[in-house]
Design a protein around this motif. Structure first.
Motif, PDB file in Angstrom:
ATOM      1  N   ASN A 199       8.723  -8.269  -3.205  1.00 24.26           N
ATOM      2  CA  ASN A 199       9.629  -7.125  -3.367  1.00 24.26           C
ATOM      3  C   ASN A 199       9.786  -6.842  -4.851  1.00 24.26           C
ATOM      4  O   ASN A 199      10.774  -7.217  -5.473  1.00 24.26           O
ATOM      5  CB  ASN A 199      10.993  -7.425  -2.729  1.00 24.26           C
ATOM      6  N   HIS A 200       8.778  -6.185  -5.413  1.00 25.55           N
ATOM      7  CA  HIS A 200       8.806  -5.864  -6.831  1.00 25.55           C
ATOM      8  C   HIS A 200       7.977  -4.610  -7.059  1.00 25.55           C
ATOM      9  O   HIS A 200       7.204  -4.196  -6.187  1.00 25.55           O
ATOM     10  CB  HIS A 200       8.269  -7.031  -7.665  1.00 25.55           C
ATOM     11  N   PRO A 201       8.107  -3.970  -8.209  1.00 31.48           N
ATOM     12  CA  PRO A 201       7.338  -2.746  -8.469  1.00 31.48           C
ATOM     13  C   PRO A 201       5.838  -3.024  -8.475  1.00 31.48           C
ATOM     14  O   PRO A 201       5.381  -4.056  -8.964  1.00 31.48           O
ATOM     15  CB  PRO A 201       7.818  -2.309  -9.852  1.00 31.48           C
ATOM     16  N   ASP A 202       5.092  -2.079  -7.938  1.00 30.42           N
ATOM     17  CA  ASP A 202       3.639  -2.183  -7.928  1.00 30.42           C
ATOM     18  C   ASP A 202       3.060  -1.769  -9.277  1.00 30.42           C
ATOM     19  O   ASP A 202       2.219  -2.450  -9.840  1.00 30.42           O
ATOM     20  CB  ASP A 202       3.085  -1.293  -6.808  1.00 30.42           C
ATOM     21  N   PHE A 203       3.506  -0.640  -9.785  1.00 27.59           N
ATOM     22  CA  PHE A 203       3.059  -0.173 -11.096  1.00 27.59           C
ATOM     23  C   PHE A 203       4.151   0.681 -11.722  1.00 27.59           C
ATOM     24  O   PHE A 203       5.111   1.092 -11.065  1.00 27.59           O
ATOM     25  CB  PHE A 203       1.742   0.613 -11.004  1.00 27.59           C
ATOM     26  N   TYR A 230       0.800  -1.225   0.000  1.00 30.59           N
ATOM     27  CA  TYR A 230       0.000   0.000   0.000  1.00 30.59           C
ATOM     28  C   TYR A 230       0.831   1.273   0.000  1.00 30.59           C
ATOM     29  O   TYR A 230       0.375   2.312  -0.469  1.00 30.59           O
ATOM     30  CB  TYR A 230      -0.956   0.002   1.195  1.00 30.59           C
ATOM     31  N   GLN A 231       2.061   1.224   0.545  1.00 31.13           N
ATOM     32  CA  GLN A 231       2.900   2.410   0.458  1.00 31.13           C
ATOM     33  C   GLN A 231       3.353   2.610  -0.986  1.00 31.13           C
ATOM     34  O   GLN A 231       3.536   1.648  -1.733  1.00 31.13           O
ATOM     35  CB  GLN A 231       4.123   2.297   1.365  1.00 31.13           C
ATOM     36  N   VAL A 232       3.515   3.861  -1.360  1.00 32.31           N
ATOM     37  CA  VAL A 232       3.901   4.178  -2.737  1.00 32.31           C
ATOM     38  C   VAL A 232       5.104   5.104  -2.728  1.00 32.31           C
ATOM     39  O   VAL A 232       5.060   6.186  -2.144  1.00 32.31           O
ATOM     40  CB  VAL A 232       2.743   4.839  -3.512  1.00 32.31           C
ATOM     41  N   TRP A 233       6.171   4.671  -3.373  1.00 31.34           N
ATOM     42  CA  TRP A 233       7.375   5.494  -3.524  1.00 31.34           C
ATOM     43  C   TRP A 233       7.713   5.538  -5.008  1.00 31.34           C
ATOM     44  O   TRP A 233       8.264   4.587  -5.563  1.00 31.34           O
ATOM     45  CB  TRP A 233       8.531   4.923  -2.706  1.00 31.34           C
ATOM     46  N   ASN A 234       7.346   6.631  -5.635  1.00 34.39           N
ATOM     47  CA  ASN A 234       7.598   6.800  -7.064  1.00 34.39           C
ATOM     48  C   ASN A 234       9.034   7.246  -7.301  1.00 34.39           C
ATOM     49  O   ASN A 234       9.450   8.283  -6.789  1.00 34.39           O
ATOM     50  CB  ASN A 234       6.638   7.844  -7.638  1.00 34.39           C
ATOM     51  N   GLN A 235       9.766   6.473  -8.067  1.00 28.86           N
ATOM     52  CA  GLN A 235      11.173   6.769  -8.327  1.00 28.86           C
ATOM     53  C   GLN A 235      11.446   6.821  -9.828  1.00 28.86           C
ATOM     54  O   GLN A 235      11.113   5.874 -10.562  1.00 28.86           O
ATOM     55  CB  GLN A 235      12.088   5.698  -7.723  1.00 28.86           C
ATOM     56  N   PRO A 236      12.050   7.901 -10.335  1.00 27.55           N
ATOM     57  CA  PRO A 236      12.469   7.929 -11.747  1.00 27.55           C
ATOM     58  C   PRO A 236      13.658   6.999 -11.952  1.00 27.55           C
ATOM     59  O   PRO A 236      14.579   6.957 -11.133  1.00 27.55           O
ATOM     60  CB  PRO A 236      12.847   9.395 -11.971  1.00 27.55           C
ATOM     61  N   LEU A 237      13.619   6.238 -13.034  1.00 28.01           N
ATOM     62  CA  LEU A 237      14.641   5.223 -13.277  1.00 28.01           C
ATOM     63  C   LEU A 237      15.825   5.796 -14.054  1.00 28.01           C
ATOM     64  O   LEU A 237      15.666   6.629 -14.944  1.00 28.01           O
ATOM     65  CB  LEU A 237      14.043   4.045 -14.034  1.00 28.01           C
ATOM     66  N   ARG A 238      17.008   5.290 -13.708  1.00 23.20           N
ATOM     67  CA  ARG A 238      18.245   5.729 -14.353  1.00 23.20           C
ATOM     68  C   ARG A 238      18.809   4.674 -15.303  1.00 23.20           C
ATOM     69  O   ARG A 238      19.276   4.991 -16.393  1.00 23.20           O
ATOM     70  CB  ARG A 238      19.297   6.060 -13.295  1.00 23.20           C
ATOM     71  N   GLY A 239      18.798   3.419 -14.895  1.00 23.45           N
ATOM     72  CA  GLY A 239      19.394   2.378 -15.727  1.00 23.45           C
ATOM     73  C   GLY A 239      19.081   0.998 -15.190  1.00 23.45           C
ATOM     74  O   GLY A 239      18.401   0.829 -14.175  1.00 23.45           O
ATOM     75  N   TYR A 240      19.570  -0.010 -15.898  1.00 21.57           N
ATOM     76  CA  TYR A 240      19.370  -1.399 -15.466  1.00 21.57           C
ATOM     77  C   TYR A 240      20.485  -2.250 -16.040  1.00 21.57           C
ATOM     78  O   TYR A 240      21.197  -1.858 -16.985  1.00 21.57           O
ATOM     79  CB  TYR A 240      18.017  -1.924 -15.963  1.00 21.57           C
ATOM     80  N   ARG A 241      20.664  -3.431 -15.475  1.00 22.03           N
ATOM     81  CA  ARG A 241      21.549  -4.427 -16.071  1.00 22.03           C
ATOM     82  C   ARG A 241      21.098  -5.813 -15.655  1.00 22.03           C
ATOM     83  O   ARG A 241      20.654  -6.029 -14.528  1.00 22.03           O
ATOM     84  CB  ARG A 241      23.010  -4.200 -15.688  1.00 22.03           C
ATOM     85  N   ILE A 242      21.174  -6.741 -16.600  1.00 24.71           N
ATOM     86  CA  ILE A 242      20.840  -8.134 -16.335  1.00 24.71           C
ATOM     87  C   ILE A 242      22.057  -8.782 -15.693  1.00 24.71           C
ATOM     88  O   ILE A 242      23.120  -8.875 -16.303  1.00 24.71           O
ATOM     89  CB  ILE A 242      20.450  -8.872 -17.627  1.00 24.71           C
TER      90      ILE A 242
END
Length: 400
Positions: free
Chosen positions: A363-367, A259-271
């Protein structure tokens, strides 16, 4: 509300009241009660972001970073009365007050509080001290300047739903600007440019979870039964690779699945790891109990092959309201989340879904949501603050 398939103008009730997006407005059912199908639903379809996405797993880059890194800023906590907070000290003027002094109007701080700050929560529990509030909810007794009584407000409530798109769409303010005799420091400009982005046009994927982790209903495999199973990992993987990897464009994740929401702009990713596995191995990763030994994959009958993936996602975190331009220290405000999941592929090797694995089930993004544009007619604080005036300040702050 506009319900165009690709661009949704989300109302204030959806984007505000916390550091949050409240609901997608795309279902008439209570969001916490929506039963998720085994394959991704129409609300999880990555084509809600774009119809031209690369979906074949082998064609997707395994790492990427955006061309322009979003800037770090405060979420201007509600319990500190949003941008009425006097970040330079109790005798200083708040960003809201400076706006009033420079551009006119009356009682701008009252309007900010009424629409975005402490007074917006006048239906909450009344208090004179924090000990009267619910510590389990992270509440603090929030009082406006000069007031002896206030309201119990969770400290995570704020305007990260407005800061995140501002950080993506607008360059970071670089220096102070004098307008109509009023000096706006970088901190003031960041506050104002964040607030006016609460009306941003966005593209939205998935539902919002309204349940707490401890009270969440789960199936026999430990997966949430409701919207809290969002976002589908296949959706996340496709959007990370296409936007951060190919388009070099940031978007926003709610990094907390409950239920908590923390909106974060994304910078990058790596597999970090990616290997092909059998249907039996996929079951063993996802299924809890005797069903793990089956060769018949339990969750998506259209899947013909599977990948086990571990991914690191980098996001930009918040600063103190006292921080100005932090471009030279953006690495200090970059944090990472780690996700583990099974990708489901069709006969062409295209991603058609997925399942969270292990700790990532909880532990994963909600939306996920993509800021598109800010209409120039936008106003904040019930019309007391206009986008046009604030954008002029932001533009002036990045010119010599």
């Amino acid at each position: 509300m506009l319900k165009n398939r690709f661009v949704v103008m989300l109302p204030f009730s959806l984007l505000a009241a916390a550091c949050s997006v409240q609901s997608s407005g795309q279902s008439n059912e209570p969001l916490g009660a929506v039963q998720q199908p085994e394959v991704w639903s129409a609300k999880d379809d990555p084509s809600l972001f774009s119809s031209d996405l690369v979906r074949v797993a082998s064609a997707l880059p395994t790492s990427g970073e955006v061309a322009r890194i979003p800037w770090a800023g405060s979420y201007w906590p509600t319990y500190k009365d949003s941008i009425n907070y006097r970040w330079a000290g109790p005798s200083s003027a708040s960003p809201a007050k400076k706006y009033e002094l420079a551009f006119g109007g009356a009682d701008v701080e009252d309007a900010v509080s009424r629409y975005h700050g402490i007074d917006a929560h006048s239906n909450a529990r009344s208090c004179t001290r924090t000990s009267q509030c619910d510590a389990s909810l992270g509440e603090s007794c929030a009082r406006r300047a000069g007031e002896g009584r206030g309201y119990c407000i969770p400290t995570w409530f704020g305007i990260c739903h407005a800061w995140a798109p501002a950080a993506i769409l607008v360059p970071e303010p670089e220096h102070a600007v004098v307008s109509n005799g009023v000096t706006f420091e970088v901190q003031d400009i960041k506050a104002l440019i964040s607030l006016v982005h609460e009306g941003t046009t966005v593209k939205f994927v998935s539902l919002r979870c309204n349940d707490s982790d401890e009270n969440m209903s789960r199936d026999e495999d430990g997966r949430p039964r409701s919207a809290c199973r969002d976002t589908n990992p296949g959706t996340l993987h496709i959007l990370l690779a296409n936007y951060l990897g190919i388009k070099k464009q940031s978007f926003v994740e709610d990094r907390t699945f409950d239920y908590q929401v923390w909106n974060q702009p994304l910078r990058g990713y790596r597999i970090l790891e990616q290997e092909e596995i059998t249907s039996r191995e996929a079951n063993a990763l996802v299924v809890e109990g005797s069903g793990a030994a089956s060769d018949r994959y339990k969750f998506n009958p259209d899947a013909v092959s599977f990948l086990h993936v571990k991914t690191e996602v980098q996001y930009i975190t918040e600063t103190s309201p006292r921080e100005g331009n932090v471009a030279s220290r953006i690495d200090d405000y970059t944090q990472s989340s780690h996700y583990e999941y099974v990708l489901e592929l069709d006969a062409r090797g295209a991603i058609i879904g997925g399942e969270w694995v292990g700790r990532s089930k909880s532990n994963h993004p909600d939306f996920l949501w993509l800021p598109v544009r800010q209409p120039p007619s936008t106003v904040a604080a019930g019309g007391a603050i206009t986008y046009t005036n604030v954008k002029a300040l932001a533009n002036a702050s990045i010119t010599p």
